[in-house]
Design a protein around this motif. Structure first.
Motif, PDB file in Angstrom:
ATOM      1  N   ALA A  14      38.881  39.858  31.196  1.00 24.98           N
ATOM      2  CA  ALA A  14      38.864  38.509  31.767  1.00 24.98           C
ATOM      3  C   ALA A  14      38.973  37.464  30.666  1.00 24.98           C
ATOM      4  CB  ALA A  14      37.596  38.301  32.586  1.00 24.98           C
ATOM      5  N   THR A  15      38.336  37.721  29.537  1.00 27.37           N
ATOM      6  CA  THR A  15      38.411  36.786  28.414  1.00 27.37           C
ATOM      7  C   THR A  15      39.834  36.737  27.858  1.00 27.37           C
ATOM      8  OG1 THR A  15      36.123  37.306  27.848  1.00 27.37           O
ATOM      9  CG2 THR A  15      37.427  36.206  26.176  1.00 27.37           C
ATOM     10  N   ALA A  16      40.475  37.893  27.757  1.00 28.87           N
ATOM     11  CA  ALA A  16      41.846  37.928  27.249  1.00 28.87           C
ATOM     12  C   ALA A  16      42.785  37.204  28.204  1.00 28.87           C
ATOM     13  CB  ALA A  16      42.295  39.371  27.058  1.00 28.87           C
ATOM     14  N   ARG A  17      42.546  37.337  29.497  1.00 31.58           N
ATOM     15  CA  ARG A  17      43.388  36.646  30.475  1.00 31.58           C
ATOM     16  C   ARG A  17      43.217  35.136  30.396  1.00 31.58           C
ATOM     17  NH1 ARG A  17      41.528  38.949  35.315  1.00 31.58           N
ATOM     18  NH2 ARG A  17      41.403  41.007  34.433  1.00 31.58           N
ATOM     19  N   LYS A  18      42.012  34.686  30.062  1.00 29.21           N
ATOM     20  CA  LYS A  18      41.770  33.240  29.940  1.00 29.21           C
ATOM     21  C   LYS A  18      42.482  32.662  28.722  1.00 29.21           C
ATOM     22  CE  LYS A  18      37.358  32.942  32.286  1.00 29.21           C
ATOM     23  NZ  LYS A  18      35.934  32.604  32.162  1.00 29.21           N
ATOM     24  N   LEU A  19      42.661  33.466  27.679  1.00 29.71           N
ATOM     25  CA  LEU A  19      43.307  32.977  26.463  1.00 29.71           C
ATOM     26  C   LEU A  19      44.824  32.909  26.600  1.00 29.71           C
ATOM     27  CD1 LEU A  19      41.227  34.855  23.747  1.00 29.71           C
ATOM     28  CD2 LEU A  19      41.044  32.470  24.438  1.00 29.71           C
ATOM     29  N   LEU A  20      45.397  33.738  27.451  1.00 25.34           N
ATOM     30  CA  LEU A  20      46.845  33.738  27.632  1.00 25.34           C
ATOM     31  C   LEU A  20      47.268  32.589  28.542  1.00 25.34           C
ATOM     32  CD1 LEU A  20      47.515  37.548  28.162  1.00 25.34           C
ATOM     33  CD2 LEU A  20      48.012  36.192  26.136  1.00 25.34           C
TER      34      LEU A  20
END
Length: 84
Positions: A14-20
């Motif tokens: 979820a954190t990686a998706r927020k950064l993209l």
């Protein structure tokens, strides 16, 4: 030490998706790159718009070439400072 909470893989994803950036933004940027590339290729294939046209330059009224075939003084009836 066994009580220390470990980060779950779900929160990492979820954190990686927020950064993209959003997929729509990526698609739009890709579309811009494709359109720019196609327009550049078409423009370079068609050649210059006016092959005999040169820049105006900054060396005076003659366009920087020393020649001024189309100056205002060469036109009939255009006299500066003569009063008529």
């Amino acid at each position: 030490m066994a009580d220390t909470p470990q980060p779950s893989r779900r929160s990492t994803g979820a954190t990686a998706r927020k950064l993209l950036p959003p997929p729509a933004l990526c698609g739009f940027l890709l579309l811009l790159v494709v359109l720019y590339s196609v327009s550049y290729l078409v423009g370079s294939a068609s050649g210059p718009v006016a092959p005999g046209m040169h820049g105006t330059g900054t060396a005076g009224e003659g366009g920087g070439t020393g020649e001024a075939p189309g100056r205002m003084e060469d036109m009939p009836g255009m006299r500066h400072g003569s009063g008529g």
